[in-house]
Design a protein around this motif. Sequence first.
Motif, PDB file in Angstrom:
ATOM      1  N   ASP A  91       0.842  -1.200   0.000  1.00  0.00           N
ATOM      2  CA  ASP A  91       0.000   0.000   0.000  1.00  0.00           C
ATOM      3  C   ASP A  91       0.876   1.247   0.000  1.00  0.00           C
ATOM      4  O   ASP A  91       2.110   1.161   0.058  1.00  0.00           O
ATOM      5  CB  ASP A  91      -1.005  -0.021   1.160  1.00  0.00           C
ATOM      6  CG  ASP A  91      -0.368   0.065   2.538  1.00  0.00           C
ATOM      7  OD1 ASP A  91       0.745   0.605   2.685  1.00  0.00           O
ATOM      8  OD2 ASP A  91      -1.014  -0.401   3.499  1.00  0.00           O
ATOM      9  N   SER A  92       0.242   2.414  -0.064  1.00  0.00           N
ATOM     10  CA  SER A  92       0.982   3.669  -0.144  1.00  0.00           C
ATOM     11  C   SER A  92       1.752   3.984   1.134  1.00  0.00           C
ATOM     12  O   SER A  92       2.635   4.837   1.133  1.00  0.00           O
ATOM     13  CB  SER A  92       0.031   4.821  -0.492  1.00  0.00           C
ATOM     14  OG  SER A  92      -0.983   4.916   0.496  1.00  0.00           O
TER      15      SER A  92
ATOM     16  N   PHE B 126      -4.733  -3.294  -5.029  1.00  0.00           N
ATOM     17  CA  PHE B 126      -5.534  -2.078  -4.886  1.00  0.00           C
ATOM     18  C   PHE B 126      -5.917  -1.567  -6.263  1.00  0.00           C
ATOM     19  O   PHE B 126      -5.124  -1.639  -7.206  1.00  0.00           O
ATOM     20  CB  PHE B 126      -4.745  -1.004  -4.135  1.00  0.00           C
ATOM     21  CG  PHE B 126      -4.652  -1.280  -2.664  1.00  0.00           C
ATOM     22  CD1 PHE B 126      -5.662  -0.871  -1.811  1.00  0.00           C
ATOM     23  CD2 PHE B 126      -3.568  -1.954  -2.135  1.00  0.00           C
ATOM     24  CE1 PHE B 126      -5.591  -1.126  -0.445  1.00  0.00           C
ATOM     25  CE2 PHE B 126      -3.480  -2.217  -0.776  1.00  0.00           C
ATOM     26  CZ  PHE B 126      -4.495  -1.801   0.063  1.00  0.00           C
TER      27      PHE B 126
ATOM     28  N   ASN C 193      -9.271   5.843  -7.245  1.00  0.00           N
ATOM     29  CA  ASN C 193      -8.421   6.432  -6.209  1.00  0.00           C
ATOM     30  C   ASN C 193      -7.500   5.405  -5.549  1.00  0.00           C
ATOM     31  O   ASN C 193      -6.893   5.686  -4.510  1.00  0.00           O
ATOM     32  CB  ASN C 193      -9.275   7.107  -5.139  1.00  0.00           C
ATOM     33  CG  ASN C 193     -10.113   8.226  -5.714  1.00  0.00           C
ATOM     34  OD1 ASN C 193      -9.609   9.074  -6.456  1.00  0.00           O
ATOM     35  ND2 ASN C 193     -11.391   8.228  -5.399  1.00  0.00           N
TER      36      ASN C 193
ATOM     37  N   ASP D  64      -8.261   2.976  -3.777  1.00  0.00           N
ATOM     38  CA  ASP D  64      -8.691   2.783  -2.385  1.00  0.00           C
ATOM     39  C   ASP D  64      -9.626   1.579  -2.202  1.00  0.00           C
ATOM     40  O   ASP D  64     -10.280   1.438  -1.180  1.00  0.00           O
ATOM     41  CB  ASP D  64      -9.353   4.042  -1.845  1.00  0.00           C
ATOM     42  CG  ASP D  64     -10.613   4.436  -2.602  1.00  0.00           C
ATOM     43  OD1 ASP D  64     -10.853   3.894  -3.712  1.00  0.00           O
ATOM     44  OD2 ASP D  64     -11.355   5.284  -2.093  1.00  0.00           O
TER      45      ASP D  64
ATOM     46  N   LYS E 258     -13.465  -1.717   0.678  1.00  0.00           N
ATOM     47  CA  LYS E 258     -12.850  -0.426   1.024  1.00  0.00           C
ATOM     48  C   LYS E 258     -12.250  -0.577   2.410  1.00  0.00           C
ATOM     49  O   LYS E 258     -12.959  -0.816   3.373  1.00  0.00           O
ATOM     50  CB  LYS E 258     -13.895   0.683   0.998  1.00  0.00           C
ATOM     51  CG  LYS E 258     -14.257   1.109  -0.393  1.00  0.00           C
ATOM     52  CD  LYS E 258     -14.411   2.602  -0.447  1.00  0.00           C
ATOM     53  CE  LYS E 258     -14.636   3.001  -1.874  1.00  0.00           C
ATOM     54  NZ  LYS E 258     -14.296   4.377  -2.108  1.00  0.00           N
TER      55      LYS E 258
ATOM     56  N   ILE F  81      -7.429   2.607   3.194  1.00  0.00           N
ATOM     57  CA  ILE F  81      -6.008   2.791   2.879  1.00  0.00           C
ATOM     58  C   ILE F  81      -5.873   2.764   1.367  1.00  0.00           C
ATOM     59  O   ILE F  81      -6.589   2.035   0.676  1.00  0.00           O
ATOM     60  CB  ILE F  81      -5.167   1.660   3.518  1.00  0.00           C
ATOM     61  CG1 ILE F  81      -5.276   1.747   5.039  1.00  0.00           C
ATOM     62  CG2 ILE F  81      -3.718   1.725   3.080  1.00  0.00           C
ATOM     63  CD1 ILE F  81      -4.726   0.568   5.778  1.00  0.00           C
ATOM     64  N   LYS F  82      -4.947   3.543   0.850  1.00  0.00           N
ATOM     65  CA  LYS F  82      -4.729   3.559  -0.594  1.00  0.00           C
ATOM     66  C   LYS F  82      -3.544   2.696  -0.979  1.00  0.00           C
ATOM     67  O   LYS F  82      -2.566   2.593  -0.249  1.00  0.00           O
ATOM     68  CB  LYS F  82      -4.481   4.996  -1.071  1.00  0.00           C
ATOM     69  CG  LYS F  82      -5.728   5.857  -1.024  1.00  0.00           C
ATOM     70  CD  LYS F  82      -5.489   7.184  -1.676  1.00  0.00           C
ATOM     71  CE  LYS F  82      -6.790   7.970  -1.672  1.00  0.00           C
ATOM     72  NZ  LYS F  82      -6.695   9.165  -2.505  1.00  0.00           N
TER      73      LYS F  82
END
Length: 185
Positions: free
Chosen positions: A92-93, A139, A143, A145, A171, A174-175
Motif C-alpha cells: 500500500d501507499s 488495490f 483512487n 482505495d 474499502k 487505505i490507498k
Amino acid sequence: GDIENNYMKVFKCKFSDKSERSEGVLVHEAIVEKIQVTNSICWSTDGKTMYLADSPTKTIFTHDYDQENGTVSNRGILHEFEMGVPDGSCTDSNGNVWNAMRRNGAGPSKVQCIDASTGEVLFTANVPDSTSQLTCCCFGGPNLDILFISSAHINRDREKEPYGGCVYAVKVGIKGCLEKRFRGE
C-alpha cells in the motif's frame, strides 16, 4: 522457475542485444536460487526491498533489491504464518504488505496487512463467508482505495464455499500504489 530437487528459482528477465533492427532477446537470470513455491512477489514503495512469499514454509521473505541490476541480497523474514499459507501480495501507499492467506478448507481465508518494518499484522480483512482459497490481492479503483481479493475454487464443496472463485472488493480506508511495469532493461 526451474524445478530442481523440489526447489524453484526466481528469475529476472531483460532484453539483451537491442539494436535499431532488433527488439533483442529475452534473457533469464536466477536471482533467488532456492525456494519451494513462490506465490507472490511485490516491492516496497521505494523499490529497494523485494517481498517474496514461499507458501510451503508459510513465510514471506525480504530481500534487498538493487534496482540498477535487478539482483537481490540480504534475505530476511518479514512474517511467518501460524495458520494458512501466504499467497498473493501487494503493497500500500504506506509501505505495508497485504497478503492473501490461503487455508484450503481449514476455515475462511483472510487478507492481512503486515507492517513492513516489524512484521506485525496491523489489520485483517475477513471475507464475509467460508471461502478458503484466497489467491491474491491488489488495490484498484479511480483512487486506488479498493482492495480487490481474488479467490479459487479447486476441489472445494460448492455448497460450503459458494463464493469460491469470485472476486471481492473491499474499502479498507487505505490507498494502494501503482504497480511498476516491466521495462525490459
